[in-house]
Design a protein around this motif. Sequence first.
Motif, mmCIF file in Angstrom:
data_model
loop_
_atom_site.group_PDB
_atom_site.id
_atom_site.type_symbol
_atom_site.label_atom_id
_atom_site.label_comp_id
_atom_site.label_asym_id
_atom_site.label_seq_id
_atom_site.Cartn_x
_atom_site.Cartn_y
_atom_site.Cartn_z
ATOM 1 N N GLU A 153 112.116 -11.682 23.099
ATOM 2 C CA GLU A 153 112.699 -12.486 21.999
ATOM 3 C C GLU A 153 111.662 -13.486 21.518
ATOM 4 O O GLU A 153 111.577 -14.593 22.043
ATOM 5 C CB GLU A 153 113.937 -13.241 22.505
ATOM 6 C CG GLU A 153 115.186 -12.414 22.500
ATOM 7 C CD GLU A 153 115.979 -12.576 21.192
ATOM 8 O OE1 GLU A 153 115.410 -13.043 20.198
ATOM 9 O OE2 GLU A 153 117.164 -12.218 21.214
ATOM 10 N N MET A 154 110.847 -13.078 20.569
ATOM 11 C CA MET A 154 109.784 -13.950 20.073
ATOM 12 C C MET A 154 109.752 -13.820 18.562
ATOM 13 O O MET A 154 109.515 -12.739 18.030
ATOM 14 C CB MET A 154 108.456 -13.499 20.681
ATOM 15 C CG MET A 154 107.285 -14.392 20.333
ATOM 16 S SD MET A 154 105.756 -13.644 20.955
ATOM 17 C CE MET A 154 104.573 -14.819 20.323
ATOM 18 N N ARG A 155 110.006 -14.939 17.880
ATOM 19 C CA ARG A 155 110.034 -14.886 16.412
ATOM 20 C C ARG A 155 109.083 -15.938 15.864
ATOM 21 O O ARG A 155 109.469 -17.090 15.651
ATOM 22 C CB ARG A 155 111.455 -15.127 15.901
ATOM 23 C CG ARG A 155 112.402 -13.973 16.257
ATOM 24 C CD ARG A 155 113.664 -14.035 15.406
ATOM 25 N NE ARG A 155 114.535 -15.123 15.805
ATOM 26 C CZ ARG A 155 115.528 -15.006 16.689
ATOM 27 N NH1 ARG A 155 115.776 -13.839 17.255
ATOM 28 N NH2 ARG A 155 116.268 -16.040 16.996
ATOM 29 N N PRO A 156 107.817 -15.536 15.646
ATOM 30 C CA PRO A 156 106.880 -16.496 15.051
ATOM 31 C C PRO A 156 107.133 -16.636 13.552
ATOM 32 O O PRO A 156 107.576 -15.696 12.890
ATOM 33 C CB PRO A 156 105.501 -15.866 15.305
ATOM 34 C CG PRO A 156 105.749 -14.443 15.641
ATOM 35 C CD PRO A 156 107.210 -14.228 15.884
ATOM 36 N N SER A 157 106.874 -17.807 13.035
ATOM 37 C CA SER A 157 106.925 -18.009 11.581
ATOM 38 C C SER A 157 105.944 -19.114 11.230
ATOM 39 O O SER A 157 105.541 -19.901 12.083
ATOM 40 C CB SER A 157 108.336 -18.377 11.125
ATOM 41 O OG SER A 157 108.734 -19.599 11.708
ATOM 42 N N PHE A 183 99.889 -8.263 23.769
ATOM 43 C CA PHE A 183 101.152 -8.577 23.082
ATOM 44 C C PHE A 183 102.343 -8.017 23.867
ATOM 45 O O PHE A 183 103.411 -8.624 23.911
ATOM 46 C CB PHE A 183 101.155 -8.035 21.648
ATOM 47 C CG PHE A 183 100.760 -9.069 20.635
ATOM 48 C CD1 PHE A 183 101.597 -10.152 20.366
ATOM 49 C CD2 PHE A 183 99.564 -8.965 19.939
ATOM 50 C CE1 PHE A 183 101.231 -11.114 19.432
ATOM 51 C CE2 PHE A 183 99.197 -9.929 19.006
ATOM 52 C CZ PHE A 183 100.028 -11.005 18.755
ATOM 53 N N HIS A 184 102.147 -6.858 24.479
ATOM 54 C CA HIS A 184 103.224 -6.279 25.299
ATOM 55 C C HIS A 184 103.595 -7.248 26.419
ATOM 56 O O HIS A 184 104.774 -7.518 26.665
ATOM 57 C CB HIS A 184 102.748 -4.942 25.872
ATOM 58 C CG HIS A 184 103.827 -4.178 26.561
ATOM 59 N ND1 HIS A 184 104.852 -3.544 25.896
ATOM 60 C CD2 HIS A 184 104.065 -3.979 27.884
ATOM 61 C CE1 HIS A 184 105.663 -2.969 26.759
ATOM 62 N NE2 HIS A 184 105.217 -3.227 27.985
ATOM 63 N N ARG A 185 102.581 -7.823 27.070
ATOM 64 C CA ARG A 185 102.845 -8.782 28.162
ATOM 65 C C ARG A 185 103.438 -10.087 27.620
ATOM 66 O O ARG A 185 104.311 -10.683 28.256
ATOM 67 C CB ARG A 185 101.547 -9.064 28.939
ATOM 68 C CG ARG A 185 101.086 -7.878 29.789
ATOM 69 C CD ARG A 185 99.980 -8.271 30.777
ATOM 70 N NE ARG A 185 98.761 -8.717 30.095
ATOM 71 C CZ ARG A 185 97.804 -7.887 29.669
ATOM 72 N NH1 ARG A 185 97.905 -6.577 29.850
ATOM 73 N NH2 ARG A 185 96.732 -8.357 29.068
ATOM 74 N N ILE A 186 102.958 -10.535 26.443
ATOM 75 C CA ILE A 186 103.513 -11.766 25.847
ATOM 76 C C ILE A 186 105.008 -11.567 25.557
ATOM 77 O O ILE A 186 105.837 -12.425 25.868
ATOM 78 C CB ILE A 186 102.743 -12.126 24.545
ATOM 79 C CG1 ILE A 186 101.319 -12.580 24.877
ATOM 80 C CG2 ILE A 186 103.492 -13.210 23.759
ATOM 81 C CD1 ILE A 186 100.381 -12.669 23.664
ATOM 82 N N LEU A 187 105.356 -10.398 25.002
ATOM 83 C CA LEU A 187 106.772 -10.125 24.688
ATOM 84 C C LEU A 187 107.605 -10.034 25.964
ATOM 85 O O LEU A 187 108.738 -10.508 26.015
ATOM 86 C CB LEU A 187 106.883 -8.842 23.865
ATOM 87 C CG LEU A 187 106.514 -9.000 22.383
ATOM 88 C CD1 LEU A 187 106.364 -7.648 21.714
ATOM 89 C CD2 LEU A 187 107.574 -9.832 21.655
ATOM 90 N N LEU A 236 115.482 -17.012 24.295
ATOM 91 C CA LEU A 236 115.866 -16.752 25.689
ATOM 92 C C LEU A 236 114.986 -17.495 26.684
ATOM 93 O O LEU A 236 115.168 -17.387 27.889
ATOM 94 C CB LEU A 236 115.786 -15.248 25.989
ATOM 95 C CG LEU A 236 116.717 -14.363 25.177
ATOM 96 C CD1 LEU A 236 116.512 -12.905 25.547
ATOM 97 C CD2 LEU A 236 118.170 -14.773 25.412
ATOM 98 N N MET A 237 113.997 -18.208 26.200
ATOM 99 C CA MET A 237 112.985 -18.821 27.075
ATOM 100 C C MET A 237 112.876 -20.286 26.682
ATOM 101 O O MET A 237 112.362 -20.618 25.632
ATOM 102 C CB MET A 237 111.652 -18.098 26.847
ATOM 103 C CG MET A 237 110.416 -18.809 27.353
ATOM 104 S SD MET A 237 110.264 -18.794 29.130
ATOM 105 C CE MET A 237 109.527 -17.159 29.361
#
Lengths: 130, 130
Positions: free
Chosen positions: B62-66, B52-56, B91-92
């Motif tokens: 800036e990752m907001r799952p819902s 998860f650290h690498r995914i972030l 941002l991506m």
Amino acid sequence: MGHPIKTLIKQADEAIALQDLKKLMDFYADDAILVVKPGVVARGKEQIEPAFHRILEYYRGEMRPSQKEMVILEAGDTALVLAHTMVETPLMTDSPYPAERKATYVFRKNKDGDWLCAIDNSYGTELLLL
Amino acid sequence: MGHPIKTLIKQADEAIALQDLKKLMDFYADDAILVVKPGVVARGKEQIEPAFHRILEYYRGEMRPSQKEMVILEAGDTALVLAHTMVETPLMTDSPYPAERKATYVFRKNKDGDWLCAIDNSYGTELLLL
């Protein structure tokens, strides 16, 4: 060889083709659930066996499921199976239920180390409305 | 209200948005697995947290799952969650990983009656090649 769950699913598919529902029940946990069709769930072997009886009647006794590609995601005593499933029903050509599916099955290992199917959802993420 | 698993997934999504990975790990079983991307699986919390650290990092923090619609199929101490998942990453804008997914999550109830995520596969049946 492949994963033991692949062998179990193949044997269960054969039991369905042979209409051997007693044998088919051996692959399910006592508290398993089966998605009969979107919105309809059979709970426990006491509902799953008659549900399969009705499914086979619907398909006029000619139902031969098989799995093409399978992906097994295993975490300890739990496994998620993603499967490209084909349901051949030679006598039934006008069913609204798809013959080709992306299925999701959840298996659980019991105390004896045997895998049993806990959740049988051949409709996969198609149950979502989107 | 709704199913307790819905609340847990909402809280986990919030922990990701806040980049609070310690809190995020509370939602996973010790032997959980995470499908990081097709073909890459992190096994156990000791691999999931750095993944998860690498995914972030990849999403520049800036990752907001819902989750929109969810279907929960529950069999005893096991549950399969099908979810229409959105992954907003402001941002991506050029990632090859889809922002909209049909996810599959498996939860298991532990001895204390708490649900924990055992299998986190946001790619759902897309892992099949067909």
